[in-house]
Design an enzyme around this catalytic site. Structure first.
Site, PDB file in Angstrom:
ATOM      1  N   GLU A 126      -6.247   0.048   3.327  1.00 47.78           N
ATOM      2  CA  GLU A 126      -5.507  -0.660   4.381  1.00 47.78           C
ATOM      3  C   GLU A 126      -4.166  -1.020   3.771  1.00 47.78           C
ATOM      4  O   GLU A 126      -4.090  -1.881   2.901  1.00 47.78           O
ATOM      5  CB  GLU A 126      -6.289  -1.891   4.850  1.00 47.78           C
ATOM      6  CG  GLU A 126      -5.823  -2.431   6.186  1.00 47.78           C
ATOM      7  CD  GLU A 126      -4.569  -3.287   6.063  1.00 47.78           C
ATOM      8  OE1 GLU A 126      -3.472  -2.763   6.411  1.00 47.78           O
ATOM      9  OE2 GLU A 126      -4.659  -4.438   5.632  1.00 47.78           O
TER      10      GLU A 126
ATOM     11  N   CYS B  66       0.983  -7.387   6.650  1.00 48.83           N
ATOM     12  CA  CYS B  66       1.226  -5.977   6.953  1.00 48.83           C
ATOM     13  C   CYS B  66       1.473  -5.766   8.444  1.00 48.83           C
ATOM     14  O   CYS B  66       2.153  -4.816   8.835  1.00 48.83           O
ATOM     15  CB  CYS B  66       0.057  -5.120   6.484  1.00 48.83           C
ATOM     16  SG  CYS B  66      -1.559  -5.666   7.081  1.00 48.83           S
TER      17      CYS B  66
END
Length: 477
Positions: A248, A282
């Site tokens: 991720e 993110c």
């Protein structure tokens, strides 16, 4: 059941259910004050070997433990974390820097993620069933999982790996970030009250530990959350032993704002999602595309929202945005501020870094920088975002997709049909309409392109901790 647990004692790594001291230690810093935090271990290769040996032994027992018993232990662990959530929240504020309300939300989410993933049914799939045979696909654990946890959400992203790994019958070695080791170490220490020795272990270290973990032949899967650059190195290292890998990684999330929005309300939300956690997520909005017919009004509304923020020590009341978490990230983000003068960018608000005791940077909006400028192309991972204008729908979709990343995106419009139509054209793993960063432990989360490989959470996330096995069961001799 009340669990006795001390979050204020020394911070240890756990191998085979016990504290594993090291000769060499280090300490983190409170990013708001730069005060030294307690000492933590620095693991050695021998520590890793010992943890892997203990994990392999524990796996033989844990993988054959009935699912309902594993689930019961995982839920009890969540209940204990709930019991100590205020102490974990305060520890999170001290090591990560986020304000108290955001730390509370992360702590609550960490508990919720465990409980909700424990409710997901990982059932066998019957593919065929006729008079000659039955074909079944089942999901079996991989073995030893190495969990590499980042510094921006050290609690949530640790429990988001621990829970699915354990539920599916794996054992796990947790490596917290060296910048934020404290919550992760205490999570694993607490876990010893609910799981057999070797099922949940921790290793605390410096920059050497990650490569040791990803290359170790005894690790069967790496679950990594972090930057795209580091993710590529993780994948390269893990490939040598064909480890299963979930990555991720970073994002460069666009927001596309149509002219029919309520400007004040949407500006408030867009500002919130751009600067939440001081831009260190993110999934922060990192490129804001606003229709030219409302551009100036939206920009001014955005500036009003940002100018109402209060920057400071997250442990104090009334603080909306804390510091950047570490000196490495602080130095990187400062280079974008250096480019303001070098590149002649126009600043809508912010633009300067004032002297402070910690790694404080005021939220900054860059007004219509060139589309190929660094602030648009790269992910700063800090509180500075470009505001851009558009006129043609097809063109703005193309611009939004013109990135090597593909983690998230959001579409803002009163026309829900248009929102859905545009959302389906965005090249990202997660797309929201009139919202952003709204996640669920029961929905898969992952990125397209260089934003990752595989998914976490949801049924797909559970299966990512498994090998699929197909049984071809013939009926009759």
């Amino acid at each position: 059941m009340t669990v006795e647990f001390d979050l204020k004692s020394i911070y240890v790594q756990i191998i085979k259910g016990k504290s594993a001291p090291t000769k060499v230690t280090r300490h983190g810093l409170n990013p708001a004050t730069l005060e030294a935090l307690p000492e933590v271990p620095i693991a050695t290769p021998d520590d890793l070997d010992s943890a892997v040996d203990a994990a392999k032994a524990a796996y033989k027992l844990w993988s054959t433990t009935p699912y309902e018993d594993r689930k019961k232990a995982v839920v009890a662990y969540a209940d204990a974390l709930d019991q100590y959530k205020d102490q974990f929240r305060d520890l999170l504020v001290a090591e990560q820097g986020k304000p108290i309300p955001q730390a509370s939300q992360e702590t609550e989410a960490a508990i919720l993620w465990i409980r909700k993933m424990a409710e997901l049914p990982l059932l066998e799939d019957v593919i065929e069933d006729d008079e000659t045979r039955t074909v079944i696909t089942r999901y079996v654990p991989l073995g030893v999982v190495g969990a590499i946890v980042p510094w921006n959400f050290p609690l949530l992203l640790a429990t988001g790996k621990i829970a699915p790994a354990l539920l599916t019958g794996n054992v796990i070695i947790v490596k917290p970030s060296p910048f934020t080791p404290y919550c992760g170490l205490k999570l694993v220490e607490l876990a010893q009250k609910f799981f057999p020795p070797g099922v949940v272990q921790s290793l605390s270290g410096d920059d050497d530990l990650g490569p040791w973990l990803t290359s170790h032949p005894g690790i069967d899967k790496i679950s990594f959350t972090g930057s795209t650059a580091t993710g590529k190195r993780v994948l390269q290292s893990a490939s040598r032993t064909l480890k299963r890998v979930t990555l991720e990684l970073g994002g460069n999330d666009p927001a596309i704002v149509f002219p029919d929005v309520d400007i004040e309300k949407v500006a408030e939300k867009v500002a919130f999602f751009a600067f939440l956690n001081s831009g260190q997520i993110c999934l922060n909005l990192k490129r804001i595309y606003v229709h030219s017919s409302i551009y100036e009004r939206f920009r001014d509304a955005l500036v009003r929202q940002v100018n109402g923020y209060t920057i400071g020590d997250g442990s104090q009341p009334g603080i909306s945005h804390g510091p950047l978490q570490n000196t490495m990230q602080y130095s990187r983000v400062k280079t974008f501020f250096d480019d303001i003068e070098k590149q002649g960018w126009k600043v809508a608000t912010g633009g300067k870094i004032e002297a402070s005791n910690g790694y404080m940077i005021a939220p900054t909006i860059i007004d219509r920088p060139p589309e190929d400028s660094r602030i648009v192309v790269e992910e700063p991972f800090g509180p500075i975002v470009p505001l851009l204008s558009w006129d043609d729908e097809a063109d703005v979709i193309e611009r939004a997709n013109n990135t090597t990343m593909g983690l998230g995106a959001s579409i803002w419009t009163a026309d829900l049909d248009r929102a859905a139509r545009v959302a389906r054209q965005i090249q990202a793993g997660n797309v929201w309409t009139n919202d952003h960063f709204s996640l669920s432990p029961t929905a898969p989360f992952g990125g397209h392109k260089e934003s990752g490989i595989g998914v976490e959470w949801g049924l797909n996330g559970l299966k990512a901790f498994c090998n699929s096995q197909t049984l071809f069961l013939k009926k009759g001799p």
